[in-house]
Design a protein around this motif. Structure first.
Motif, PDB file in Angstrom:
ATOM      1  N   GLY A  31       1.007  -1.173   0.233  1.00  0.00           N
ATOM      2  CA  GLY A  31       0.069  -0.028   0.129  1.00  0.00           C
ATOM      3  C   GLY A  31       0.794   1.118   0.029  1.00  0.00           C
ATOM      4  N   ASN A  32       0.187   2.216   0.245  1.00  0.00           N
ATOM      5  CA  ASN A  32       0.817   3.713   0.100  1.00  0.00           C
ATOM      6  C   ASN A  32       1.400   3.905  -1.416  1.00  0.00           C
ATOM      7  N   ILE A  33       0.299   3.780  -2.152  1.00  0.00           N
ATOM      8  CA  ILE A  33       0.775   3.567  -3.607  1.00  0.00           C
ATOM      9  C   ILE A  33       1.433   4.825  -4.089  1.00  0.00           C
ATOM     10  N   HIS A  34       2.563   4.590  -4.855  1.00  0.00           N
ATOM     11  CA  HIS A  34       3.275   5.602  -5.384  1.00  0.00           C
ATOM     12  C   HIS A  34       3.725   5.422  -6.868  1.00  0.00           C
ATOM     13  N   ASP A  35       4.562   6.057  -7.613  1.00  0.00           N
ATOM     14  CA  ASP A  35       4.869   6.119  -8.742  1.00  0.00           C
ATOM     15  C   ASP A  35       5.530   4.596  -9.239  1.00  0.00           C
ATOM     16  N   GLY A  36       6.111   4.335  -8.210  1.00  0.00           N
ATOM     17  CA  GLY A  36       7.156   2.980  -8.363  1.00  0.00           C
ATOM     18  C   GLY A  36       6.041   1.798  -8.470  1.00  0.00           C
ATOM     19  N   HIS A  37       4.986   1.747  -7.280  1.00  0.00           N
ATOM     20  CA  HIS A  37       3.955   0.616  -7.669  1.00  0.00           C
ATOM     21  C   HIS A  37       3.329   0.899  -8.996  1.00  0.00           C
ATOM     22  N   LEU A  38       2.873   1.992  -9.115  1.00  0.00           N
ATOM     23  CA  LEU A  38       2.196   2.307 -10.590  1.00  0.00           C
ATOM     24  C   LEU A  38       3.085   1.983 -11.829  1.00  0.00           C
ATOM     25  N   ASN A  64      10.998  -4.756  13.292  1.00  0.00           N
ATOM     26  CA  ASN A  64      11.059  -3.790  14.061  1.00  0.00           C
ATOM     27  C   ASN A  64       9.763  -3.337  14.246  1.00  0.00           C
ATOM     28  N   LEU A  65       9.180  -3.452  15.427  1.00  0.00           N
ATOM     29  CA  LEU A  65       7.569  -3.028  15.705  1.00  0.00           C
ATOM     30  C   LEU A  65       7.297  -1.553  15.321  1.00  0.00           C
ATOM     31  N   ASN A  66       8.186  -0.731  15.500  1.00  0.00           N
ATOM     32  CA  ASN A  66       8.181   0.523  15.347  1.00  0.00           C
ATOM     33  C   ASN A  66       7.727   0.853  13.816  1.00  0.00           C
ATOM     34  N   ASP A  67       8.536   0.362  13.242  1.00  0.00           N
ATOM     35  CA  ASP A  67       8.541   0.168  11.603  1.00  0.00           C
ATOM     36  C   ASP A  67       7.370   0.127  11.180  1.00  0.00           C
ATOM     37  N   LEU A  68       6.912  -1.179  11.703  1.00  0.00           N
ATOM     38  CA  LEU A  68       5.355  -1.694  11.151  1.00  0.00           C
ATOM     39  C   LEU A  68       4.363  -0.940  11.755  1.00  0.00           C
ATOM     40  N   LYS A  69       4.490  -0.360  12.994  1.00  0.00           N
ATOM     41  CA  LYS A  69       3.274   0.684  13.474  1.00  0.00           C
ATOM     42  C   LYS A  69       3.171   2.007  12.550  1.00  0.00           C
ATOM     43  N   ASN A  70       4.570   2.255  12.348  1.00  0.00           N
ATOM     44  CA  ASN A  70       4.380   3.914  11.752  1.00  0.00           C
ATOM     45  C   ASN A  70       4.287   3.437   9.953  1.00  0.00           C
ATOM     46  N   TYR A  71       4.019   2.253   9.709  1.00  0.00           N
ATOM     47  CA  TYR A  71       4.028   2.104   8.227  1.00  0.00           C
ATOM     48  C   TYR A  71       2.772   3.104   7.598  1.00  0.00           C
ATOM     49  N   PRO A  72       2.938   3.755   6.508  1.00  0.00           N
ATOM     50  CA  PRO A  72       1.872   4.713   6.171  1.00  0.00           C
ATOM     51  C   PRO A  72       0.686   3.768   5.833  1.00  0.00           C
ATOM     52  N   ASN A  73      -0.509   4.224   6.064  1.00  0.00           N
ATOM     53  CA  ASN A  73      -1.634   3.706   5.789  1.00  0.00           C
ATOM     54  C   ASN A  73      -2.411   4.727   5.092  1.00  0.00           C
ATOM     55  N   THR A  74      -2.639   4.542   3.699  1.00  0.00           N
ATOM     56  CA  THR A  74      -3.409   5.273   2.934  1.00  0.00           C
ATOM     57  C   THR A  74      -4.265   4.925   1.911  1.00  0.00           C
ATOM     58  N   LEU A  75      -5.265   4.180   2.555  1.00  0.00           N
ATOM     59  CA  LEU A  75      -6.068   3.197   1.724  1.00  0.00           C
ATOM     60  C   LEU A  75      -6.960   3.778   0.821  1.00  0.00           C
ATOM     61  N   GLU A  76      -7.706   4.658   1.589  1.00  0.00           N
ATOM     62  CA  GLU A  76      -8.768   5.602   0.499  1.00  0.00           C
ATOM     63  C   GLU A  76      -7.812   6.226  -0.812  1.00  0.00           C
ATOM     64  N   ASP A  77      -6.846   6.579  -0.621  1.00  0.00           N
ATOM     65  CA  ASP A  77      -5.961   7.399  -1.659  1.00  0.00           C
ATOM     66  C   ASP A  77      -5.502   6.059  -2.534  1.00  0.00           C
ATOM     67  N   TYR A 180      15.430  14.042  -8.066  1.00  0.00           N
ATOM     68  CA  TYR A 180      16.742  14.094  -7.580  1.00  0.00           C
ATOM     69  C   TYR A 180      17.454  12.621  -7.405  1.00  0.00           C
ATOM     70  N   GLN A 181      17.049  11.609  -8.358  1.00  0.00           N
ATOM     71  CA  GLN A 181      17.439  10.195  -8.163  1.00  0.00           C
ATOM     72  C   GLN A 181      17.060   9.413  -6.834  1.00  0.00           C
ATOM     73  N   LEU A 182      16.429   9.944  -5.915  1.00  0.00           N
ATOM     74  CA  LEU A 182      16.127   8.999  -4.860  1.00  0.00           C
ATOM     75  C   LEU A 182      15.155   8.205  -5.360  1.00  0.00           C
ATOM     76  N   ALA A 183      15.312   6.751  -4.971  1.00  0.00           N
ATOM     77  CA  ALA A 183      14.200   5.767  -5.215  1.00  0.00           C
ATOM     78  C   ALA A 183      13.021   6.099  -4.582  1.00  0.00           C
ATOM     79  N   LEU A 184      11.964   5.906  -5.013  1.00  0.00           N
ATOM     80  CA  LEU A 184      10.622   6.107  -4.601  1.00  0.00           C
ATOM     81  C   LEU A 184      10.383   5.150  -3.662  1.00  0.00           C
ATOM     82  N   SER A 185       9.939   5.306  -2.255  1.00  0.00           N
ATOM     83  CA  SER A 185       9.710   4.294  -1.377  1.00  0.00           C
ATOM     84  C   SER A 185       8.422   4.954  -0.400  1.00  0.00           C
ATOM     85  N   SER A 186       7.625   4.049  -0.027  1.00  0.00           N
ATOM     86  CA  SER A 186       6.610   4.504   1.049  1.00  0.00           C
ATOM     87  C   SER A 186       7.214   5.277   2.264  1.00  0.00           C
ATOM     88  N   ARG A 187       8.622   4.776   2.565  1.00  0.00           N
ATOM     89  CA  ARG A 187       9.071   5.554   3.648  1.00  0.00           C
ATOM     90  C   ARG A 187       9.599   6.792   3.463  1.00  0.00           C
TER      91      ARG A 187
END
Ligand code: AMP
Length: 286
Positions: A31-38, A64-77, A180-187
């Motif tokens: 999820g947290n769909i971006h142009d990489g996923h698209l 890492n539990l924090n990483d899991l907890k903070n994983y972006p949730n943008t289901l509607e978008d 700027y050549q940064l790989a797209l990522s949900s993070r």
């Protein structure tokens, strides 16, 4: 786009698709769909098939539990992006249903627990293995789409296909980057304090410095090049021959793997872990 949640429902849909003699393209995401996923979803359009996207934040692959907890949730978008792409089915598994009788204790080949992200993230690839294998069993795809950005993960998918699903064809899609050549990522959406452009520049500079150092000296000990940098806390920078890397992960069919050298980076910026990789041959031509 039809949204499916329960296991029985997705199984029924698969039976229906198969009875119409249609092929299936599967594009798994968290999820947290971006142009990489698209880009994966759009690539699947070139294959005469029904496109099924999954959104599932797989808890088994997080060390890492924090990483899991903070994983972006943008289901509607996400749903509206996927609708615009005219995806046929979105499967959002019910967590308990998909995790029931799952086995993530499989003894994977050495590389998956001793190299790159596998070394740094205990059991990460066991978690990916368990869920992806279950998806392949349920969805019975002909084509599966994965991003080169997660290169070690593509080796795992090769391993799963080679050992359990030899009819599936994996399509590996190139990494989509920002300007700027940064790989797209949900993070990336969690990076705040320093701007994304600065982050991108730091990672690019790190990559370039290490490649130049390697091409000039032939040495691969990059620690001294990044330990002094206190903006990003770098976990590893490594260069590997692609074929050898596959062999260390138990891949037998390596004839169609190019023998390029590839640089791999994992670095924390503001406690957010970012990864990247790039073929040196590709880099030479930049
Ligand atoms: P994720 O939602 O991060 O699990 O990613 C789902 C799929 O999209 C995986 O196959 C990733 O490798 C792929 N992907 C993620 N980011 C990118 C990107 N920047 N370019 C290409 N593919 C990507």
């Amino acid at each position: 786009m039809i949204i499916v949640k329960s296991l029985s429902e997705i199984r029924n849909k698969i039976i229906e698709i198969k009875s119409n003699h249609k092929k299936i393209s599967l594009i798994p995401t968290m999820g947290n769909i971006h142009d990489g996923h698209l880009s994966l979803i759009r690539d699947a359009q070139n294959y005469d098939s029904i496109r099924i996207v999954t959104i599932f934040v797989n808890p088994l692959q997080f060390d890492n539990l924090n990483d899991l907890k903070n994983y972006p949730n943008t289901l509607e978008d996400d749903i509206s992006f996927l609708q615009k792409e005219k995806v046929d089915y979105l499967y959002i598994p019910i967590r308990d249903e998909i995790l029931s009788d799952i086995d993530n204790s499989k003894q994977l080949p050495w590389g998956f627990n001793n190299m790159l992200c596998g070394k740094m993230r205990t059991n990460h690839f066991n978690g990916v293995f368990a869920i992806v294998k279950k998806f392949f069993e349920i969805i019975e795809p002909t084509y599966v789409f994965f991003g080169e950005k997660d290169y070690q993960q593509t080796i795992l998918i090769k391993y799963i296909i080679e050992n359990y699903f030899d009819k599936i064809k994996m399509i590996v899609c190139p990494t989509i980057r920002n300007s700027y050549q940064l790989a797209l990522s949900s993070r990336n959406s969690r990076i705040s304090k320093i701007s994304l452009s600065e982050t991108s520049a730091i990672i690019q500079a790190l990559k370039k410095t290490c490649i130049d150092y390697y091409l000039t000296t032939g040495l691969k000990d990059f620690k001294k090049l990044y330990l002094l940098n206190d903006v990003c806390r770098t976990q590893y920078v490594e260069i590997h021959d692609e074929r050898l890397l596959h062999q260390k992960h138990g891949i037998k069919k390596i004839s169609d793997i190019t023998n390029n050298r590839r640089i791999f980076i994992a670095t924390y910026i503001e406690n957010i872990r970012l990864i990247d990789n790039q073929s040196l041959e590709e880099y030479d031509n930049l």
